[in-house]
Design a protein around this motif. Structure first.
Motif, PDB file in Angstrom:
ATOM      1  N   ARG A  11       0.849  -1.185   0.000  1.00 15.32           N
ATOM      2  CA  ARG A  11       0.000   0.000   0.000  1.00 15.32           C
ATOM      3  C   ARG A  11       0.886   1.237   0.000  1.00 15.32           C
ATOM      4  N   GLY A  12       0.342   2.309  -0.547  1.00 14.10           N
ATOM      5  CA  GLY A  12       1.091   3.552  -0.583  1.00 14.10           C
ATOM      6  C   GLY A  12       0.154   4.744  -0.695  1.00 14.10           C
ATOM      7  N   ARG A  13       0.749   5.916  -0.690  1.00 13.22           N
ATOM      8  CA  ARG A  13      -0.001   7.166  -0.836  1.00 13.22           C
ATOM      9  C   ARG A  13       0.666   7.977  -1.936  1.00 13.22           C
ATOM     10  N   ILE A  14      -0.120   8.510  -2.832  1.00 15.29           N
ATOM     11  CA  ILE A  14       0.399   9.342  -3.914  1.00 15.29           C
ATOM     12  C   ILE A  14       0.754  10.708  -3.335  1.00 15.29           C
ATOM     13  N   THR A  15       2.002  11.121  -3.539  1.00 13.26           N
ATOM     14  CA  THR A  15       2.432  12.420  -3.019  1.00 13.26           C
ATOM     15  C   THR A  15       2.501  13.472  -4.116  1.00 13.26           C
ATOM     16  N   GLY A  16       2.556  13.043  -5.369  1.00 15.11           N
ATOM     17  CA  GLY A  16       2.594  14.001  -6.472  1.00 15.11           C
ATOM     18  C   GLY A  16       2.995  13.330  -7.767  1.00 15.11           C
ATOM     19  N   TYR A  17       3.270  14.150  -8.764  1.00 13.63           N
ATOM     20  CA  TYR A  17       3.661  13.671 -10.089  1.00 13.63           C
ATOM     21  C   TYR A  17       4.889  14.420 -10.558  1.00 13.63           C
ATOM     22  N   PHE A  39      -3.557   3.910  -2.109  1.00 13.37           N
ATOM     23  CA  PHE A  39      -3.815   2.889  -3.123  1.00 13.37           C
ATOM     24  C   PHE A  39      -3.207   1.565  -2.673  1.00 13.37           C
ATOM     25  N   GLU A  40      -3.583   0.497  -3.366  1.00 13.67           N
ATOM     26  CA  GLU A  40      -3.023  -0.828  -3.118  1.00 13.67           C
ATOM     27  C   GLU A  40      -2.630  -1.442  -4.454  1.00 13.67           C
ATOM     28  N   VAL A  41      -1.458  -2.063  -4.506  1.00  8.40           N
ATOM     29  CA  VAL A  41      -1.031  -2.766  -5.714  1.00  8.40           C
ATOM     30  C   VAL A  41      -1.732  -4.122  -5.709  1.00  8.40           C
ATOM     31  N   VAL A  42      -2.566  -4.354  -6.703  1.00 12.58           N
ATOM     32  CA  VAL A  42      -3.387  -5.565  -6.773  1.00 12.58           C
ATOM     33  C   VAL A  42      -2.689  -6.667  -7.557  1.00 12.58           C
ATOM     34  N   ARG A  43      -2.066  -6.285  -8.663  1.00 13.23           N
ATOM     35  CA  ARG A  43      -1.499  -7.290  -9.552  1.00 13.23           C
ATOM     36  C   ARG A  43      -0.390  -6.666 -10.385  1.00 13.23           C
ATOM     37  N   ASP A  49       4.844  -5.444 -16.539  1.00 13.62           N
ATOM     38  CA  ASP A  49       4.165  -4.334 -17.199  1.00 13.62           C
ATOM     39  C   ASP A  49       2.834  -4.829 -17.745  1.00 13.62           C
ATOM     40  N   PRO A  50       1.694  -4.329 -17.365  1.00 14.51           N
ATOM     41  CA  PRO A  50       1.427  -3.184 -16.499  1.00 14.51           C
ATOM     42  C   PRO A  50       1.268  -3.588 -15.026  1.00 14.51           C
ATOM     43  N   VAL A  51       1.077  -2.560 -14.197  1.00 15.63           N
ATOM     44  CA  VAL A  51       0.804  -2.723 -12.773  1.00 15.63           C
ATOM     45  C   VAL A  51      -0.642  -2.305 -12.546  1.00 15.63           C
ATOM     46  N   GLU A  52      -1.403  -3.131 -11.833  1.00 15.56           N
ATOM     47  CA  GLU A  52      -2.799  -2.787 -11.549  1.00 15.56           C
ATOM     48  C   GLU A  52      -2.912  -2.332 -10.102  1.00 15.56           C
ATOM     49  N   ILE A  53      -3.517  -1.159  -9.899  1.00 19.18           N
ATOM     50  CA  ILE A  53      -3.699  -0.622  -8.551  1.00 19.18           C
ATOM     51  C   ILE A  53      -5.177  -0.372  -8.290  1.00 19.18           C
ATOM     52  N   ARG A  54      -5.532  -0.412  -6.998  1.00 17.02           N
ATOM     53  CA  ARG A  54      -6.905  -0.089  -6.582  1.00 17.02           C
ATOM     54  C   ARG A  54      -6.854   1.284  -5.911  1.00 17.02           C
ATOM     55  N   ALA A  67       4.358   4.595 -14.617  1.00 16.35           N
ATOM     56  CA  ALA A  67       4.414   4.491 -13.160  1.00 16.35           C
ATOM     57  C   ALA A  67       5.575   5.305 -12.594  1.00 16.35           C
ATOM     58  N   GLU A  68       6.610   5.528 -13.399  1.00 19.04           N
ATOM     59  CA  GLU A  68       7.745   6.326 -12.940  1.00 19.04           C
ATOM     60  C   GLU A  68       7.363   7.788 -12.722  1.00 19.04           C
ATOM     61  N   LEU A  69       6.259   8.227 -13.311  1.00 23.41           N
ATOM     62  CA  LEU A  69       5.817   9.613 -13.151  1.00 23.41           C
ATOM     63  C   LEU A  69       5.137   9.857 -11.811  1.00 23.41           C
ATOM     64  N   ILE A  70       4.651   8.773 -11.180  1.00 17.72           N
ATOM     65  CA  ILE A  70       3.898   8.893  -9.935  1.00 17.72           C
ATOM     66  C   ILE A  70       4.859   8.805  -8.755  1.00 17.72           C
ATOM     67  N   GLU A  71       4.861   9.833  -7.925  1.00 16.37           N
ATOM     68  CA  GLU A  71       5.689   9.840  -6.719  1.00 16.37           C
ATOM     69  C   GLU A  71       4.821   9.390  -5.553  1.00 16.37           C
ATOM     70  N   ILE A  72       5.336   8.453  -4.769  1.00 13.57           N
ATOM     71  CA  ILE A  72       4.544   7.879  -3.682  1.00 13.57           C
ATOM     72  C   ILE A  72       5.365   7.762  -2.405  1.00 13.57           C
ATOM     73  N   GLU A  73       4.645   7.447  -1.318  1.00 12.88           N
ATOM     74  CA  GLU A  73       5.293   7.069  -0.058  1.00 12.88           C
ATOM     75  C   GLU A  73       4.588   5.804   0.420  1.00 12.88           C
ATOM     76  N   PRO A  74       5.332   4.854   0.960  1.00  9.00           N
ATOM     77  CA  PRO A  74       4.714   3.613   1.433  1.00  9.00           C
ATOM     78  C   PRO A  74       3.852   3.854   2.664  1.00  9.00           C
ATOM     79  N   VAL A  75       2.804   3.043   2.800  1.00  7.20           N
ATOM     80  CA  VAL A  75       1.902   3.105   3.951  1.00  7.20           C
ATOM     81  C   VAL A  75       1.846   1.713   4.551  1.00  7.20           C
ATOM     82  N   ASP A  76       1.948   1.608   5.839  1.00  9.08           N
ATOM     83  CA  ASP A  76       1.905   0.290   6.503  1.00  9.08           C
ATOM     84  C   ASP A  76       0.513  -0.192   6.724  1.00  9.08           C
TER      85      ASP A  76
END
Length: 76
Positions: A11-17, A39-43, A49-54, A67-76
């Motif tokens: 799981r993670g949180r989108i911080t920007g692009y 979000f959560e990485v589903v598959r 390639d590709p990555v499916e997220i919820r 996916a390299e354009l999306i900046e994220i931080e992990p969430v526990d």
């Protein structure tokens, strides 16, 4: 950190692009992938390639290079 670094079930949180690719960024924003949302990485496809997220109850498939354009931080 980038989306492609999160494993399935992670799981993670989108911080920007990153800058660039305005059309693609706009599409993700319209689909609900806004900064601050979790979000959560589903598959991940067998070749990575590709990555499916919820995100907000919807499933979004994101290509590896996009996916390299999306900046994220992990969430526990």
């Amino acid at each position: 950190m980038h989306l492609k670094q999160i494993p399935v079930g992670g799981r993670g949180r989108i911080t920007g692009y990153k800058r660039g690719e305005k059309e693609y960024r706009r599409r993700l924003l319209m689909l609900g992938a806004t900064p601050g949302v979790e979000f959560e990485v589903v598959r991940i496809a067998p070749l990575g390639d590709p990555v499916e997220i919820r995100v907000r109850g919807s499933f979004i498939s994101v290509r590896r290079n996009e996916a390299e354009l999306i900046e994220i931080e992990p969430v526990d």
